[in-house]
Design a protein around this motif. Sequence first.
Motif, PDB file in Angstrom:
ATOM      1  N   GLY A 233       0.788  -1.217   0.000  1.00  0.00           N
ATOM      2  CA  GLY A 233       0.000   0.000   0.000  1.00  0.00           C
ATOM      3  C   GLY A 233       0.824   1.271   0.000  1.00  0.00           C
ATOM      4  O   GLY A 233       0.279   2.362  -0.127  1.00  0.00           O
ATOM      5  N   THR A 235       2.765   4.458  -0.785  1.00  0.00           N
ATOM      6  CA  THR A 235       2.516   5.286  -1.954  1.00  0.00           C
ATOM      7  C   THR A 235       3.637   6.275  -2.276  1.00  0.00           C
ATOM      8  O   THR A 235       4.301   6.170  -3.298  1.00  0.00           O
ATOM      9  N   SER A 260      -0.625   2.123  -6.253  1.00  0.00           N
ATOM     10  CA  SER A 260      -0.766   3.340  -5.453  1.00  0.00           C
ATOM     11  C   SER A 260      -0.110   4.527  -6.149  1.00  0.00           C
ATOM     12  O   SER A 260      -0.608   5.647  -6.075  1.00  0.00           O
ATOM     13  N   GLY A 283      -7.830   1.294  -6.773  1.00  0.00           N
ATOM     14  CA  GLY A 283      -7.847   1.472  -5.318  1.00  0.00           C
ATOM     15  C   GLY A 283      -8.617   0.350  -4.640  1.00  0.00           C
ATOM     16  O   GLY A 283      -8.210  -0.142  -3.582  1.00  0.00           O
ATOM     17  N   LEU A 286      -6.497  -2.667  -4.413  1.00  0.00           N
ATOM     18  CA  LEU A 286      -5.541  -2.497  -3.325  1.00  0.00           C
ATOM     19  C   LEU A 286      -6.217  -2.722  -1.967  1.00  0.00           C
ATOM     20  O   LEU A 286      -5.672  -3.364  -1.069  1.00  0.00           O
ATOM     21  N   PHE A 287      -7.449  -2.191  -1.856  1.00  0.00           N
ATOM     22  CA  PHE A 287      -8.208  -2.337  -0.624  1.00  0.00           C
ATOM     23  C   PHE A 287      -8.481  -3.805  -0.325  1.00  0.00           C
ATOM     24  O   PHE A 287      -8.252  -4.289   0.786  1.00  0.00           O
ATOM     25  N   SER A 290      -5.390  -5.575   0.758  1.00  0.00           N
ATOM     26  CA  SER A 290      -4.935  -5.235   2.113  1.00  0.00           C
ATOM     27  C   SER A 290      -5.863  -5.807   3.173  1.00  0.00           C
ATOM     28  O   SER A 290      -5.407  -6.208   4.251  1.00  0.00           O
TER      29      SER A 290
ATOM     30  N   VAL B 113      -8.557  -4.447  10.813  1.00  0.00           N
ATOM     31  CA  VAL B 113      -8.391  -4.539   9.364  1.00  0.00           C
ATOM     32  C   VAL B 113      -8.335  -3.141   8.752  1.00  0.00           C
ATOM     33  O   VAL B 113      -7.524  -2.860   7.869  1.00  0.00           O
ATOM     34  N   GLY B 116      -5.052  -1.445   8.541  1.00  0.00           N
ATOM     35  CA  GLY B 116      -4.104  -1.828   7.510  1.00  0.00           C
ATOM     36  C   GLY B 116      -4.452  -1.280   6.136  1.00  0.00           C
ATOM     37  O   GLY B 116      -3.757  -1.553   5.170  1.00  0.00           O
ATOM     38  N   VAL B 117      -5.544  -0.516   6.041  1.00  0.00           N
ATOM     39  CA  VAL B 117      -5.938   0.027   4.742  1.00  0.00           C
ATOM     40  C   VAL B 117      -4.918   1.088   4.312  1.00  0.00           C
ATOM     41  O   VAL B 117      -4.586   1.980   5.082  1.00  0.00           O
ATOM     42  N   PRO B 118      -4.397   0.980   3.094  1.00  0.00           N
ATOM     43  CA  PRO B 118      -3.397   1.944   2.651  1.00  0.00           C
ATOM     44  C   PRO B 118      -3.946   3.377   2.662  1.00  0.00           C
ATOM     45  O   PRO B 118      -5.125   3.605   2.399  1.00  0.00           O
ATOM     46  N   ALA B 119      -3.056   4.317   2.980  1.00  0.00           N
ATOM     47  CA  ALA B 119      -3.448   5.720   3.083  1.00  0.00           C
ATOM     48  C   ALA B 119      -4.099   6.216   1.796  1.00  0.00           C
ATOM     49  O   ALA B 119      -5.080   6.960   1.834  1.00  0.00           O
ATOM     50  N   ILE B 120      -3.576   5.770   0.668  1.00  0.00           N
ATOM     51  CA  ILE B 120      -4.096   6.274  -0.603  1.00  0.00           C
ATOM     52  C   ILE B 120      -5.550   5.857  -0.803  1.00  0.00           C
ATOM     53  O   ILE B 120      -6.348   6.597  -1.371  1.00  0.00           O
ATOM     54  N   VAL B 121      -5.916   4.689  -0.266  1.00  0.00           N
ATOM     55  CA  VAL B 121      -7.305   4.234  -0.378  1.00  0.00           C
ATOM     56  C   VAL B 121      -8.224   5.118   0.458  1.00  0.00           C
ATOM     57  O   VAL B 121      -9.336   5.456   0.045  1.00  0.00           O
ATOM     58  N   ILE B 124      -9.021   7.977  -1.632  1.00  0.00           N
ATOM     59  CA  ILE B 124     -10.039   7.710  -2.653  1.00  0.00           C
ATOM     60  C   ILE B 124     -11.437   7.740  -2.041  1.00  0.00           C
ATOM     61  O   ILE B 124     -12.366   8.319  -2.595  1.00  0.00           O
ATOM     62  N   ALA B 212      -0.264  11.075   0.683  1.00  0.00           N
ATOM     63  CA  ALA B 212      -1.043  10.331  -0.310  1.00  0.00           C
ATOM     64  C   ALA B 212      -2.539  10.638  -0.279  1.00  0.00           C
ATOM     65  O   ALA B 212      -3.124  10.913  -1.326  1.00  0.00           O
TER      66      ALA B 212
END
Lengths: 313, 283, 252
Positions: A233, A235, A260, A283, A286-287, A290, B113, B116-121, B124, B212
Motif C-alpha cells: 500500500g 505510496t 498506489s 484502489g 488495493l483495498f 490489504s 483490518v 491496515g488500509v493503505p493511506a491512498i485508499v 479515494i 497520499a
Amino acid sequence: MAEQLSRKKIISPEKIFMGMTGLFSLSVLLISVVVVYELFSASEPAFHKFGLKFLITKEWDPVQKVYGALPFIWGTFYTSLLALLIALPVSLGIAIFLSELAPAWLRSSAGFLIELLAAIPSLIFGLWGLFVLSPILQQYIEPPLSNLSWLPFFTGYPLGLGFLNAGLLLAVMIIPTISSISRDVMYTVPANQREGGLALGMTRWEVVSKVVIPNSRSGILGAVVLGLGRALGETMAVTMVIGNTPQFSLSLLDPGYTISSVIANQFTEAFDKLQISALVELGLILFVISVIINAFAKLLMLRMNRFSGGARI
Amino acid sequence: MKTDFRYIRRKVFGTVMLGLSLLAALAAVSMLFWILGYTFIKGISAVNLDFFTKLPTPVGVPGGGLANSIAGSIIVVGMAGLMAIPVGIATAIYLSEYGRGVFASTVRFVSDVLAGVPAIVAGIVAYALVVTRMHRFSAFSGSVSLALLMLPIIIRSSEEIFRTVPDTLREASFALGVPKWKTILSIVLKTASGGLVTGTILAVARVGGEAAPLLFTSFSNSFWNFNPGQPMATLPVDLFNYSISPYQDWQQKAWAAALVLVGMVLLLNISARLYLARKGFKR
Amino acid sequence: MADKIAVEGLNAWFGKTQALHDIDMAVPENSITAIIGPSGCGKSTFIRCINRMHEEIRGAYSNGRVILDGEDVYGSGVDPVLIRRRLGMVFQKPNPFPTMSIKENVVAGIILNRRLGRHEIEETAEKYLRRAALWDEVKDQLNRPGVSLSGGQQQRLCIARALAVEPEVLLADEPASALDPISTAKIEDLFTDLKERYTIVVVTHNMQQAARISDRTAFFLSGHLIEYGTTDKIFTNPSDKRTEDYITGRFG
C-alpha cells in the motif's frame, strides 16, 4: 429500595452510557460499510466497461480510453516481494540481535531507534531515494548489474529509478515493522525452551535457529504478512522512485509503476470520468488485497497466542 | 577434551551468523541516521524565519516560505482529530468496559483490518464521499481521509491503555456504590488520561506526515485559506510537489519542508514514547 | 565408589545477591544424590552451576571449582557447550520442542554433531525411548508432536532427549514437581533403573521422594550446604538441628 424501583421505571443512565458508546462502536462498522460502498460504486463505470478483463489488460491509455490494471498489479507485487526478500533476513537479524544478544541497556535504546525508523514519513524516504539512493544506484550499483543482462533481471539501462530503487526503499520502510514484531514474538519464547537447547549442548546460534525461530514461526509469518501489507500500500516513496512507466518487466533496472503510485500521479489530472473510475477500481483492488492480508495476519496472531498458551503445561 | 572438526565448524558458523545479526541491527540504525542526517544538512540551510511566515513565491523569485501550508497541515490534521478522537475513544471504552460478545469482537476485527488500509485508499474514499459531492477539492475532504486513517489507530491504542487500568480500581469504586458509567468517566478515564493523550499524539504524528490521501482531497493552494470548504495547502503535499519539480529552488524548499515535517513528527513521537516508557506502559 | 563430581568452594550470584556460599560436595559415581531444602535455598542454582547453565541467566555468575572426572568444568579453555553434553539436564517443567515430533525431539541433541539417516533416527529414538520407559506408550505415534503427550510422558521424552546425547551425569531440577502421582512414580522408578549407567543428581522439594530414591542427600538452606550424607543418616539421625527441623516439617 426506592431507588431501585425508580431505576426500573426510567431508562437508567447506565444504559444510556453503554448505548452511546455502543453506538460509536457501531459507527465503526458503518464507516467500513461506507468505505466498501463508495469504492464499489465509484468503480462501477470502469467495471461495467472492462469487466474482469481489467485485471489482465496491459494497456493504460487515457487517449484511447483503454484501461488495464496488469502492469500496476505486477509492479505492486514485484516491488513488494523484492522488498520482502531484502527485508526478511535483515529484520530477522535485528530481532535476533535485540532478543538474544543485546545487553539490557542496548536492547531498549536500539529497539527505540529502529522503531523511530518506522515513524519517519514515507515522503522523507522518497526524497532520500530520489536524491541520494538513485544517483548511487545509477553510478555504482546498476552498471555492474547490467553486465549480467543475460539474466532477465538485469536487462535495461542504469536509470537509478525503477524496481530496484523502489524495492530497496520499501525494504528499509518495512524492516521496523517486521523486526519489532519478530522481536516481540521471540521474547515470548519461554526461557525453559532456550535452556532445553543449551542443556543439550547447543551453541547460542543453534538455540536461535533450532529452538527460538521454530517456536516463533507463526508470529514471524504474521510479521512478514503485515510488512507485505505495508509495502503493497505504500505510496509516496514508491511514486518518487519507481520511474512511473506502466510496463510489465522482470528487470530490476527497468522503471515501473504501482497501483498506489498511478493513483497518486493521475487522480488529480484525470478529467475523463472513466479514467477516474478505473483509478478507483485500482484502489478497490488495493483495498481488497490489504483487507485479505490484514485479516490473515490477525488470524495468524490469534493462532499464535492460542498456540503458545497451549504449550504451557 | 576432544574438539572435533565438526564442532569447530558449528561454532564458527554460529559466530558468523550472530555477527551478521549484529551487522543487521547496525545497518538499520545507520540508515536512520543517514536519512535524518542528510535531511538535516540539506534542509537546515533553507529553513529561516521567512519559511514559517511567508507565502510561497513563484519559480525563480527568491525568498518566500510555506507559512500557509504549515498552518494548513495543522488545520487539516486538527479537524481530522476532532472527528476521529471522540469516536475512537468512545469505541475503545465500549470495547474494553462492555465489549464481550460477537459484536465487540467484530468491531475489534474490523478496526484492526481498517488499520491496515493503505493511506491512498482512504484518500479515494474521501474523494468519492466528499469531493464528488461538493464538486471541488476541500480541506474538509482531506480531514475526512486522515480521520479514516486515525480512527483505527486511536481505537487500538486507547483500548490497550484502558486495559492497563487495574480492575481493583474499578472494583473499589463499585464497592463504594458508584455506578459503572460514573466509574468509567471518573476513575477509568482519569487513570488512563496520560496514556490516551500520548496514544492520540502518536496517531497525530502518524497521519500528519501523510501526503497520499491529501493529494486529491485537500489538494494544494498557493495562498492563505482558512475555509475548510476550499482547497488548502499542506506541508506533505507541498513537499511532494516541490520535490518532483525540476527547479533547484523548489527542491531546496522541499528539503526544508522535509526537515520541518520530520522534526515535528519525530518530536511528537519521541516525547510520546518517552512519556509512555516513563509511565511503564508497554508500547 | 569413586567420586564423579567434586564441587569445591562454589559461590554463585544473581547480580549482587549471593545465592550459594562456599559449597563443597562430592557426588559418587552411579548413585542418586538428592538435593533438598526450602524454596529459594539455592538448590536449583547449585545443579545449574554443575553444567554451567547458571551463567546463561542475565547478570548471573559464579566462582569456585566443579570437578568432573578430574577436570574442572570451569577451567580455562573448557567450552560450556561441550561440557553440557556430558552433563545432561532435565527441567522442572517438561520442555519438549513444540515444533518437533516425538522422534525428532529424541534425536535433537545428537544431530547437532552427526548426520543421521532416516533408519538411524528410528533406531536411536527407539533405543532411548525404551531407556526412558516411554517406548511402549508412544511407539505408534513417533511422528506426532512432542507436546501432544501428557505431562508425565513429556517429561520422560525430555529424559530420553537428554540421555540420547550419552551424558555421564543426569541433572534433574524438580523433574516431577509438575506431575501427578502416577507419573511421579514412573519417573522415580526410571531414575532408580538409570543409576546403573549414570550418575544422577536430583533436586526435589519433596522429602519423601528424596528418601525413596536417593543414596545420598544434601540439605541446603539460604545458599549454604547445611548437611550432606547418606540418605539414611539424613532422614533418621541428622547431626544438624536445622536439618532435623526441616525433615520433621517444622519449617519449609
